[in-house]
Structures are given as C-alpha cells and as structure tokens.
Motif scaffolding. Structure first.
Motif, PDB file in Angstrom:
ATOM      1  N   UNK A 160       0.826  -1.207   0.000  1.00 38.59           N
ATOM      2  CA  UNK A 160       0.000   0.000   0.000  1.00 38.59           C
ATOM      3  C   UNK A 160       0.861   1.258   0.000  1.00 38.59           C
ATOM      4  N   UNK A 161       1.960   1.229   0.743  1.00 42.12           N
ATOM      5  CA  UNK A 161       2.848   2.383   0.774  1.00 42.12           C
ATOM      6  C   UNK A 161       3.473   2.624  -0.590  1.00 42.12           C
ATOM      7  N   UNK A 162       3.924   1.558  -1.226  1.00 43.56           N
ATOM      8  CA  UNK A 162       4.522   1.696  -2.562  1.00 43.56           C
ATOM      9  C   UNK A 162       3.504   2.224  -3.552  1.00 43.56           C
ATOM     10  N   UNK A 163       2.286   1.716  -3.512  1.00 42.13           N
ATOM     11  CA  UNK A 163       1.242   2.168  -4.420  1.00 42.13           C
ATOM     12  C   UNK A 163       0.913   3.642  -4.189  1.00 42.13           C
ATOM     13  N   UNK A 164       0.757   4.035  -2.926  1.00 43.36           N
ATOM     14  CA  UNK A 164       0.433   5.429  -2.610  1.00 43.36           C
ATOM     15  C   UNK A 164       1.556   6.356  -3.056  1.00 43.36           C
TER      16      UNK A 164
ATOM     17  N   UNK B 205      -3.445  -3.228  10.265  1.00 44.39           N
ATOM     18  CA  UNK B 205      -4.162  -1.955  10.298  1.00 44.39           C
ATOM     19  C   UNK B 205      -3.214  -0.807  10.670  1.00 44.39           C
ATOM     20  N   UNK B 206      -2.364  -1.020  11.661  1.00 44.70           N
ATOM     21  CA  UNK B 206      -1.398   0.009  12.053  1.00 44.70           C
ATOM     22  C   UNK B 206      -0.384   0.264  10.941  1.00 44.70           C
ATOM     23  N   UNK B 207       0.030  -0.786  10.262  1.00 45.55           N
ATOM     24  CA  UNK B 207       0.960  -0.626   9.146  1.00 45.55           C
ATOM     25  C   UNK B 207       0.351   0.160   8.001  1.00 45.55           C
ATOM     26  N   UNK B 208      -0.928  -0.040   7.750  1.00 45.24           N
ATOM     27  CA  UNK B 208      -1.607   0.719   6.691  1.00 45.24           C
ATOM     28  C   UNK B 208      -1.647   2.210   7.026  1.00 45.24           C
ATOM     29  N   UNK B 209      -1.947   2.525   8.276  1.00 43.47           N
ATOM     30  CA  UNK B 209      -1.976   3.929   8.704  1.00 43.47           C
ATOM     31  C   UNK B 209      -0.578   4.540   8.619  1.00 43.47           C
ATOM     32  N   UNK B 210       0.428   3.800   9.041  1.00 45.71           N
ATOM     33  CA  UNK B 210       1.802   4.282   8.967  1.00 45.71           C
ATOM     34  C   UNK B 210       2.235   4.497   7.517  1.00 45.71           C
ATOM     35  N   UNK B 211       1.856   3.579   6.641  1.00 45.62           N
ATOM     36  CA  UNK B 211       2.220   3.695   5.228  1.00 45.62           C
ATOM     37  C   UNK B 211       1.588   4.924   4.599  1.00 45.62           C
ATOM     38  N   UNK B 212       0.321   5.155   4.866  1.00 40.01           N
ATOM     39  CA  UNK B 212      -0.347   6.331   4.308  1.00 40.01           C
ATOM     40  C   UNK B 212       0.247   7.615   4.864  1.00 40.01           C
ATOM     41  N   UNK B 213       0.560   7.616   6.153  1.00 44.73           N
ATOM     42  CA  UNK B 213       1.166   8.794   6.773  1.00 44.73           C
ATOM     43  C   UNK B 213       2.516   9.103   6.152  1.00 44.73           C
ATOM     44  N   UNK B 214       3.301   8.078   5.932  1.00 44.30           N
ATOM     45  CA  UNK B 214       4.609   8.304   5.319  1.00 44.30           C
ATOM     46  C   UNK B 214       4.463   8.840   3.897  1.00 44.30           C
TER      47      UNK B 214
END
Length: 97
Positions: free
Chosen positions: A6-10, A71-80
């Motif tokens: 998700x982080x890479x995609x965002x 869930x926490x990793x998704x929030x962290x990825x979007x924040x980054x």
C-alpha cells in the motif's frame, strides 16, 4: 507485506501526480498532487485497515495481533506517503541536476 504494498502504491501515485505538475524544469507542485491524491490514499487506507481490523474480533490472539499490526501498518504507510514523501522530495529534486 500488505502495508508495504500500500505504501509503494500510494507513493507511486503521488509521485506521478507531482511529476505531472512539473513545468519547464521547475520543481513539482506537491500541494496540487496532494490535493488530487490524498483523498484516495486516505479512503484506501481506511477500507483496508478496517477490513483487517475485523480480525480483532477473533478469539485467537495471534489473529488479533495480525489484524492490529496490518491496520497500524496501513496507517503508517499512508502517513509516510502523505507527509514524509513531499517533505523529502524537494531535496531529491534538487540533487538531480
């Protein structure tokens, strides 16, 4: 792995949107790219994060931890992607010359 994907995609979508704002060798307009992409990144994070939070209802502790960590990793990825990438990018663009 879900959060990393998700982080890479965002970051890819945000970087492409920022690159499309570049005109005549000027730096990218990250505020315009953020306005265009942040809604989709936040909604995607919410949907996937809440989807994995369903595992918190399990009676099996490892499954509960799995759901909470994804869930926490998704929030962290979007924040980054939404905060750190635009802050780091002017330094990266300045080094390309």
């Amino acid at each position: 792995n879900v959060a990393i994907g998700m982080a890479a995609d965002a970051m890819l979508h945000l970087a492409i949107a920022a690159r499309l704002t570049r005109k005549g060798g000027k730096p990218s307009d990250w505020s315009k790219a953020l306005a265009d992409q942040s809604g989709a990144i936040i909604v995607t994070t919410g949907v996937v994060g809440f989807g994995f939070m369903i595992f918190l209802l399990s009676d099996f502790p490892p499954t509960q931890r799995f759901g909470a960590l994804v869930a926490a990793g998704c929030v962290l990825a979007a924040s980054f992607a939404l905060i750190a990438l635009p802050q780091l990018s002017p330094q990266l663009e300045g080094n390309q010359k």
